[in-house]
Design a protein around this motif. Structure first.
Motif, PDB file in Angstrom:
ATOM      1  N   ILE A  77       0.611  -1.693   0.211  1.00 56.36           N
ATOM      2  CA  ILE A  77      -0.057  -0.125   0.199  1.00 56.36           C
ATOM      3  C   ILE A  77       0.872   1.708   0.043  1.00 56.36           C
ATOM      4  O   ILE A  77       1.614   1.433   0.594  1.00 56.36           O
ATOM      5  CB  ILE A  77      -0.408  -0.157   1.065  1.00 56.36           C
ATOM      6  N   ILE A  78       0.189   2.583  -0.405  1.00 58.12           N
ATOM      7  CA  ILE A  78       1.319   3.767  -0.575  1.00 58.12           C
ATOM      8  C   ILE A  78      -0.146   4.415   0.079  1.00 58.12           C
ATOM      9  O   ILE A  78      -0.939   4.653   0.097  1.00 58.12           O
ATOM     10  CB  ILE A  78       1.306   3.673  -2.323  1.00 58.12           C
ATOM     11  N   ALA A  79       0.898   5.613   0.807  1.00 56.22           N
ATOM     12  CA  ALA A  79       0.627   5.746   2.056  1.00 56.22           C
ATOM     13  C   ALA A  79       0.536   7.230   0.850  1.00 56.22           C
ATOM     14  O   ALA A  79      -0.336   8.723   1.680  1.00 56.22           O
ATOM     15  CB  ALA A  79       0.730   6.446   2.665  1.00 56.22           C
ATOM     16  N   GLY A  80       1.866   7.803   0.531  1.00 58.80           N
ATOM     17  CA  GLY A  80       1.814   9.346  -0.455  1.00 58.80           C
ATOM     18  C   GLY A  80       2.813   9.162  -0.509  1.00 58.80           C
ATOM     19  O   GLY A  80       3.571   7.882  -1.170  1.00 58.80           O
ATOM     20  N   TYR A  81       3.561  10.377  -1.744  1.00 56.01           N
ATOM     21  CA  TYR A  81       4.370  10.620  -2.864  1.00 56.01           C
ATOM     22  C   TYR A  81       5.137  12.237  -2.488  1.00 56.01           C
ATOM     23  O   TYR A  81       4.253  12.444  -1.909  1.00 56.01           O
ATOM     24  CB  TYR A  81       3.739   9.749  -4.320  1.00 56.01           C
ATOM     25  N   THR A  82       5.836  11.618  -2.622  1.00 53.61           N
ATOM     26  CA  THR A  82       7.293  13.104  -3.322  1.00 53.61           C
ATOM     27  C   THR A  82       8.183  13.042  -5.133  1.00 53.61           C
ATOM     28  O   THR A  82       8.476  11.876  -4.261  1.00 53.61           O
ATOM     29  CB  THR A  82       8.308  13.529  -2.283  1.00 53.61           C
ATOM     30  N   LEU A  83       7.652  13.600  -5.668  1.00 53.86           N
ATOM     31  CA  LEU A  83       8.212  13.651  -6.968  1.00 53.86           C
ATOM     32  C   LEU A  83       8.733  14.881  -7.084  1.00 53.86           C
ATOM     33  O   LEU A  83       8.812  15.539  -7.269  1.00 53.86           O
ATOM     34  CB  LEU A  83       7.274  13.523  -8.100  1.00 53.86           C
ATOM     35  N   ILE A  84      10.430  14.579  -7.446  1.00 52.10           N
ATOM     36  CA  ILE A  84      11.383  15.156  -7.727  1.00 52.10           C
ATOM     37  C   ILE A  84      12.508  15.114  -8.764  1.00 52.10           C
ATOM     38  O   ILE A  84      12.471  14.020  -9.533  1.00 52.10           O
ATOM     39  CB  ILE A  84      12.261  15.091  -6.422  1.00 52.10           C
ATOM     40  N   GLU A  85      12.942  16.551  -9.349  1.00 53.31           N
ATOM     41  CA  GLU A  85      13.691  16.689 -10.490  1.00 53.31           C
ATOM     42  C   GLU A  85      14.855  16.633  -9.797  1.00 53.31           C
ATOM     43  O   GLU A  85      15.149  18.179  -9.362  1.00 53.31           O
ATOM     44  CB  GLU A  85      12.734  17.452 -11.429  1.00 53.31           C
ATOM     45  N   VAL A  86      16.457  16.195 -10.306  1.00 55.08           N
ATOM     46  CA  VAL A  86      17.477  16.267  -9.693  1.00 55.08           C
ATOM     47  C   VAL A  86      18.729  15.531 -10.512  1.00 55.08           C
ATOM     48  O   VAL A  86      17.878  15.707 -12.202  1.00 55.08           O
ATOM     49  CB  VAL A  86      17.481  14.853  -8.266  1.00 55.08           C
TER      50      VAL A  86
END
Length: 144
Positions: free
Chosen positions: A77-86
């Motif tokens: 199960i996924i509770a949240g996410y953060t999408l970044i560009e590096v």
């Protein structure tokens, strides 16, 4: 390079237990750091799977199956996410290591995954041009 930090669910996140005020503040500060560094693309928490729907394709070419939540495999199960560009995988790992314990109870787990770029999936110039047009339209919508 885009990376998604996937916050794994726990029994508390599945129960809809809100994060503590201290965790909310820590995540706000962390997200501010990401914004200041110019790497944050998106960050959200997800509602429990009891409000979700799972769509599966049990047969090739067949009709999809729809199942209402909740879903029982807490490990998946996924509770949240953060999408970044590096610029690199190492930089993505550094940012992931700086994220506060996502559940604040010593149960947090973050999975870091690189996002496919469209040119990694196809080399067809027409497909790439269509993808670029769609992304441009998306960016234009954001400014409206």
């Amino acid at each position: 390079m885009r990376f998604m930090m996937i916050v794994k669910g726990t029994t508390d996140s599945e129960a809809g237990t809100p994060p503590s005020p201290e965790l909310v503040e820590a995540m706000r500060k962390y997200n501010e750091e990401l914004v200041k560094a110019g790497v944050l693309l998106a960050a959200d928490g997800l509602q429990p799977t009891s409000t979700g729907v799972r769509i599966s394709y049990p047969e090739a070419g067949g009709k999809p199956t729809v199942v209402d939540g909740p879903f029982t495999e807490a490990k998946e199960i996924i509770a949240g996410y953060t999408l970044i560009e590096v610029k690199s995988r190492e930089e993505a790992i550094e940012w992931a290591l700086r994220m506060p314990d996502p559940h604040g109870l010593g149960q947090g787990e973050i999975e870091l995954r690189q996002v496919f770029e469209h040119h990694e999936i196809t080399s067809d110039p027409e497909e790439l041009a269509q993808e670029a047009l769609l992304r441009k339209q998306l960016e234009e919508r954001k400014t409206l």
